[in-house]
Design a protein around this motif. Structure first.
Motif, PDB file in Angstrom:
ATOM      1  N   VAL A 439       0.848  -1.190   0.000  1.00 38.49           N
ATOM      2  CA  VAL A 439       0.000   0.000   0.000  1.00 38.49           C
ATOM      3  C   VAL A 439       0.883   1.239   0.000  1.00 38.49           C
ATOM      4  N   ALA A 440       0.315   2.357  -0.379  1.00 44.20           N
ATOM      5  CA  ALA A 440       1.049   3.630  -0.373  1.00 44.20           C
ATOM      6  C   ALA A 440       1.416   4.002   1.065  1.00 44.20           C
ATOM      7  N   ASP A 441       2.506   4.754   1.216  1.00 42.34           N
ATOM      8  CA  ASP A 441       2.998   5.093   2.557  1.00 42.34           C
ATOM      9  C   ASP A 441       1.957   5.836   3.385  1.00 42.34           C
ATOM     10  N   GLN A 442       1.175   6.759   2.730  1.00 43.19           N
ATOM     11  CA  GLN A 442       0.229   7.559   3.496  1.00 43.19           C
ATOM     12  C   GLN A 442      -0.920   6.722   4.068  1.00 43.19           C
ATOM     13  N   HIS A 443      -1.148   5.530   3.487  1.00 47.21           N
ATOM     14  CA  HIS A 443      -2.221   4.663   4.000  1.00 47.21           C
ATOM     15  C   HIS A 443      -1.718   3.675   5.048  1.00 47.21           C
ATOM     16  N   PHE A 444      -0.408   3.492   5.111  1.00 47.57           N
ATOM     17  CA  PHE A 444       0.125   2.417   5.952  1.00 47.57           C
ATOM     18  C   PHE A 444      -0.170   2.650   7.435  1.00 47.57           C
ATOM     19  N   GLU A 445      -0.018   3.904   7.888  1.00 45.19           N
ATOM     20  CA  GLU A 445      -0.251   4.197   9.307  1.00 45.19           C
ATOM     21  C   GLU A 445      -1.728   4.154   9.661  1.00 45.19           C
ATOM     22  N   ASP A 446      -2.582   4.117   8.635  1.00 46.32           N
ATOM     23  CA  ASP A 446      -4.030   4.106   8.868  1.00 46.32           C
ATOM     24  C   ASP A 446      -4.592   2.690   8.887  1.00 46.32           C
ATOM     25  N   LEU A 447      -3.699   1.704   8.810  1.00 49.30           N
ATOM     26  CA  LEU A 447      -4.145   0.313   8.833  1.00 49.30           C
ATOM     27  C   LEU A 447      -4.608  -0.064  10.235  1.00 49.30           C
ATOM     28  N   PRO A 448      -5.478  -1.066  10.356  1.00 52.93           N
ATOM     29  CA  PRO A 448      -5.945  -1.504  11.687  1.00 52.93           C
ATOM     30  C   PRO A 448      -4.818  -2.182  12.472  1.00 52.93           C
ATOM     31  N   ASP A 449      -5.127  -2.633  13.659  1.00 52.47           N
ATOM     32  CA  ASP A 449      -4.121  -3.267  14.510  1.00 52.47           C
ATOM     33  C   ASP A 449      -3.599  -4.558  13.875  1.00 52.47           C
ATOM     34  N   THR A 450      -2.313  -4.809  14.108  1.00 53.17           N
ATOM     35  CA  THR A 450      -1.690  -6.014  13.543  1.00 53.17           C
ATOM     36  C   THR A 450      -2.057  -7.252  14.359  1.00 53.17           C
ATOM     37  N   THR A 451      -2.012  -8.407  13.696  1.00 55.37           N
ATOM     38  CA  THR A 451      -2.210  -9.683  14.395  1.00 55.37           C
ATOM     39  C   THR A 451      -0.874 -10.295  14.792  1.00 55.37           C
ATOM     40  N   TYR A 452       0.195  -9.880  14.062  1.00 56.99           N
ATOM     41  CA  TYR A 452       1.515 -10.436  14.343  1.00 56.99           C
ATOM     42  C   TYR A 452       2.542  -9.578  13.628  1.00 56.99           C
ATOM     43  N   GLU A 453       3.715  -9.406  14.237  1.00 51.79           N
ATOM     44  CA  GLU A 453       4.783  -8.665  13.579  1.00 51.79           C
ATOM     45  C   GLU A 453       6.142  -9.152  14.067  1.00 51.79           C
ATOM     46  N   THR A 454       7.142  -9.017  13.180  1.00 56.88           N
ATOM     47  CA  THR A 454       8.505  -9.431  13.517  1.00 56.88           C
ATOM     48  C   THR A 454       9.501  -8.578  12.758  1.00 56.88           C
ATOM     49  N   SER A 455      10.647  -8.366  13.368  1.00 58.28           N
ATOM     50  CA  SER A 455      11.695  -7.576  12.732  1.00 58.28           C
ATOM     51  C   SER A 455      12.474  -8.464  11.760  1.00 58.28           C
ATOM     52  N   TYR A 456      12.787  -7.887  10.607  1.00 54.92           N
ATOM     53  CA  TYR A 456      13.446  -8.655   9.541  1.00 54.92           C
ATOM     54  C   TYR A 456      14.643  -7.866   9.002  1.00 54.92           C
ATOM     55  N   HIS A 457      15.795  -8.541   8.863  1.00 52.19           N
ATOM     56  CA  HIS A 457      17.016  -7.927   8.334  1.00 52.19           C
ATOM     57  C   HIS A 457      17.501  -8.745   7.138  1.00 52.19           C
ATOM     58  N   ALA A 458      18.103  -8.075   6.153  1.00 51.57           N
ATOM     59  CA  ALA A 458      18.668  -8.770   4.988  1.00 51.57           C
ATOM     60  C   ALA A 458      19.990  -8.120   4.601  1.00 51.57           C
ATOM     61  N   TRP A 459      20.953  -8.958   4.218  1.00 53.46           N
ATOM     62  CA  TRP A 459      22.261  -8.499   3.742  1.00 53.46           C
ATOM     63  C   TRP A 459      22.509  -9.073   2.350  1.00 53.46           C
ATOM     64  N   GLN A 460      23.055  -8.236   1.479  1.00 57.81           N
ATOM     65  CA  GLN A 460      23.420  -8.684   0.136  1.00 57.81           C
ATOM     66  C   GLN A 460      24.907  -8.414  -0.063  1.00 57.81           C
ATOM     67  N   VAL A 461      25.705  -9.493  -0.113  1.00 60.23           N
ATOM     68  CA  VAL A 461      27.157  -9.368  -0.246  1.00 60.23           C
ATOM     69  C   VAL A 461      27.523  -8.927  -1.655  1.00 60.23           C
ATOM     70  N   ILE A 462      28.400  -7.922  -1.754  1.00 60.58           N
ATOM     71  CA  ILE A 462      28.836  -7.433  -3.070  1.00 60.58           C
ATOM     72  C   ILE A 462      30.327  -7.680  -3.311  1.00 60.58           C
ATOM     73  N   GLU A 463      31.094  -7.864  -2.231  1.00 61.47           N
ATOM     74  CA  GLU A 463      32.522  -8.193  -2.336  1.00 61.47           C
ATOM     75  C   GLU A 463      32.894  -9.220  -1.269  1.00 61.47           C
ATOM     76  N   GLY A 464      33.734 -10.191  -1.670  1.00 62.10           N
ATOM     77  CA  GLY A 464      34.157 -11.231  -0.729  1.00 62.10           C
ATOM     78  C   GLY A 464      33.221 -12.418  -0.677  1.00 62.10           C
ATOM     79  N   LYS A 465      32.562 -12.723  -1.805  1.00 63.87           N
ATOM     80  CA  LYS A 465      31.592 -13.823  -1.835  1.00 63.87           C
ATOM     81  C   LYS A 465      32.230 -15.180  -1.572  1.00 63.87           C
ATOM     82  N   GLU A 466      33.541 -15.289  -1.856  1.00 57.82           N
ATOM     83  CA  GLU A 466      34.226 -16.570  -1.663  1.00 57.82           C
ATOM     84  C   GLU A 466      34.334 -16.954  -0.178  1.00 57.82           C
ATOM     85  N   LYS A 467      34.123 -15.991   0.730  1.00 62.90           N
ATOM     86  CA  LYS A 467      34.231 -16.274   2.168  1.00 62.90           C
ATOM     87  C   LYS A 467      32.859 -16.491   2.817  1.00 62.90           C
TER      88      LYS A 467
END
Length: 619
Positions: A439-467
């Motif tokens: 959804v658009a950013d301006q609508h996101f804060e207007d969403l109802p209460d969540t049923t579940y949420e979790t923090s998510y992190h992602a890394w994308q290696v660009i140098e040193g892939k051999e390690k």
């Protein structure tokens, strides 16, 4: 000359006939010995993974041993058929049937003894190379160093001497009821030209066509449900193909005079027609054994590819982390510090995955800016969501999403405004195993209460892939299930499949070599008859060029008729596997089938050369 010397000289004099039998038996012994080397290897007695590999090698050796019994038994039976006249002549010279049985027993024991010694010797010669190969293929925790395999030598020698002993007893036993007149006539008894039953011929077409159609049309888990019925139907159809349909086709070709009388076709078809009844069962056996080899190795190779490719497809980021406890900050710091310490450069993003009750389900809803940050991380294009609307995202590569259910679905906001999803985009940006909304950013804060949420992190290696693999193991030890690394997961899949692939490849090769040996035995059983036949025909004006042409065609039909059938069976089986996984295995199937076809072509040229040479020398 003693009786033992007589038996030994018989083996030496018939070395051309016994060559394939001896070499195939020696190869089988070598493979069994190779598995025994692994089973008793000190390095495989440590970890649970290594012990399971050793257990798999033991089971494989058992399969090879059981198959060897039937293979050697069939081989000896073939030789007895080709030596009927020889036995008859020996009886005329005063040899009793008991002495003939003793001679056959001694001959087989001599061949078995030297095949066993030869197989063990070859295994020892190539042991170091095979251990090095296995070390890379199996991906074990420890090095497979060379050692003196006393236990493996003892087990292999005793096992195969016992096997040859019992087969020799059995083969000599079945000679007991042969009469002199039967032995003297040998294969001269007229078997009559085989005739095809029209009903059975049509049945073969229906069974094969129906079996192929079902195997190719069903998808998903339905493939497993129809597997056994299809195998039974195709097996019966294959037997009827060689015993009925092939005979019918040959008779139809002979009935067409313009074709039958064209050049050397008459010689080829007449001979093939009379011999088809004997060859049909060999063709059937070769086709089915080869199909098992193709399908087993193709399935293992395809399934491994499916898992590794699916893992890479569903995990586009190098590392992903989910916060399941209050240690998120320390865990993320550990990942960043590890990357920095190893001089690995990587881009990273973080967001909170929020799920909302939509209808009866809990559905992920992401705002446009978060989605675009993660899309950019893996090189995907950014998307725009028009105010007042939502967009459905289907994870690219997952065919089981609820996309259809979400299209047209309404999202109610706190302000009573409604967002409706009208279109679908395909992306791997967020780690959703099902379809979700943006959804658009301006609508996101207007969403109802969540049923579940979790923090998510992602890394994308660009140098040193051999390690990456090296540090992945370290991070898994520290963070366990909270972190995911695609390279490490692929490594674990290959590690698990390494032993299975290694075992499957060896067993498949044994099956395939045995199938080629069956064809060799069938061809050489009729060698003396072919020599006499072509010698007579040559006196009627058959040129050397025409003789070579007939021999080539005859050998091609003998070698490739069952192999082509097996290739078709294998291709259908692997296509059905593709349909079950909804994954294209054409490349893997083509590789497996091409390799086996290439081996058979090489085998064909070798046998054709020696077989043709002997016939031409006799003419």
């Amino acid at each position: 000359m003693t009786f033992r010397q007589f038996a030994f000289n018989n083996v030496v004099r018939n070395k051309k006939l016994y060559a394939a039998y001896f070499l195939s038996s020696m190869f089988t012994v070598m493979v069994f010995f190779t598995f025994s080397i692994f089973a008793f290897h000190p390095a495989l007695s440590g970890s649970e993974m290594n012990q399971s590999v050793a257990q798999g090698m033991n089971i494989s050796a058992g399969i090879i041993y059981v198959f060897s019994f039937f293979f050697i038994l069939y081989s000896m039976s073939s030789f007895l058929q080709s030596r009927k006249k020889e036995f008859g002549l020996l009886m005329m010279q005063g040899m009793s049937m008991r002495q003939i049985r003793s001679m056959v027993f001694l001959e087989n024991m001599i061949i078995g003894f030297f095949a066993t010694i030869g197989g063990i010797s070859l295994g020892l010669i190539f042991a170091k190379g095979i251990l090095l190969l296995a070390e890379n293929v199996l991906i074990l925790d420890s090095e497979l160093h060379f050692y003196l395999p006393i236990q493996a030598v003892g087990l292999t020698f005793v096992s195969f001497i016992v096997l040859f002993f019992f087969i020799s007893l059995f083969v000599s036993y079945i000679l007991r009821s042969k009469k002199l007149i039967d032995l003297m006539k040998g294969d001269k008894k007229s078997k009559g030209e085989p005739k095809a039953n029209l009903f059975l011929t049509l049945t073969a077409i229906v069974l094969l066509g129906g079996g192929y159609a079902v195997a190719l049309l069903v998808e998903g888990m339905a493939v497993l449900a129809v597997m056994l019925p299809v195998i039974i139907v195709v097996t019966i159809g294959t037997y009827l193909l060689f015993t009925q349909l092939s005979v019918y086709i040959i008779r139809r070709m002979k009935a067409k005079e313009s074709f039958f009388w064209h050049k050397t076709n008459m010689i080829l078809l007449s001979d093939l027609s009379f011999r088809m009844k004997d060859n049909a069962r060999t063709f059937f056996m070769v086709a089915m054994v080869s199909t098992v080899a193709f399908s087993a190795i193709g399935t293992l190779f395809g399934f491994q590819t499916f898992l590794t490719a699916g893992t890479k497809e569903n995990n586009p980021n190098t590392f992903t982390y989910y916060a399941y406890d209050n240690e998120e900050q320390a865990d993320v710091a550990l990942v960043n510090e590890t990357l920095q310490k190893e001089n690995i450069k990587a881009n990273s993003e973080q967001m909170v995955l929020r799920y909302y009750e939509i209808g009866q389900d809990s559905i992920l809803i992401a705002k446009q800016s978060d989605f675009n940050r993660f899309a950019e991380l893996i090189g995907e294009e950014k998307v725009e969501v028009v105010a007042g609307e939502a967009r459905v995202v289907e994870f690219d590569g997952v065919p089981y999403g609820h996309t259809k259910e979400l299209i047209g679905q309404t999202i109610e906001l706190k302000s009573s405004e409604e967002l409706k999803a009208n279109d679908v985009i395909y992306s791997k940006a967020l780690p959703a195993t099902d379809s979700y909304f943006i959804v658009a950013d301006q609508h996101f804060e207007d969403l109802p209460d969540t049923t579940y949420e979790t923090s998510y992190h992602a890394w994308q290696v660009i140098e040193g892939k051999e390690k990456v693999l090296e540090i992945s193991e370290k991070l898994y030890e520290e963070l366990e299930f909270k972190i995911s690394a695609v390279e490490y997961e692929v490594y674990q899949i290959n590690k698990a499949f390494g032993a299975i692939m290694f075992v499957g490849l060896f067993i498949g090769v044994v099956f395939f070599v045995s199938a080629g040996s069956f064809l060799y035995f069938r061809l050489y059983m009729d060698l003396d008859e072919d020599k006499q036949k072509f010698k007579s025909i040559s006196k009627m004006g058959l040129t050397t060029k025409e003789l070579k042409k007939v021999l080539n065609r005859q050998t091609v039909i003998l070698f490739f008729a069952p192999i082509i059938v097996a290739l078709i069976h294998g291709a259908v089986a692997l296509t059905a596997l593709s349909n079950m996984f909804y994954y294209d295995l054409f490349k893997e199937s083509a590789i497996v089938l091409s390799v086996f076809l290439g081996i058979q072509i090489i085998y064909f040229f070798i046998v054709r050369y020696f077989y043709g040479k002997q016939v031409r020398e006799a003419v």
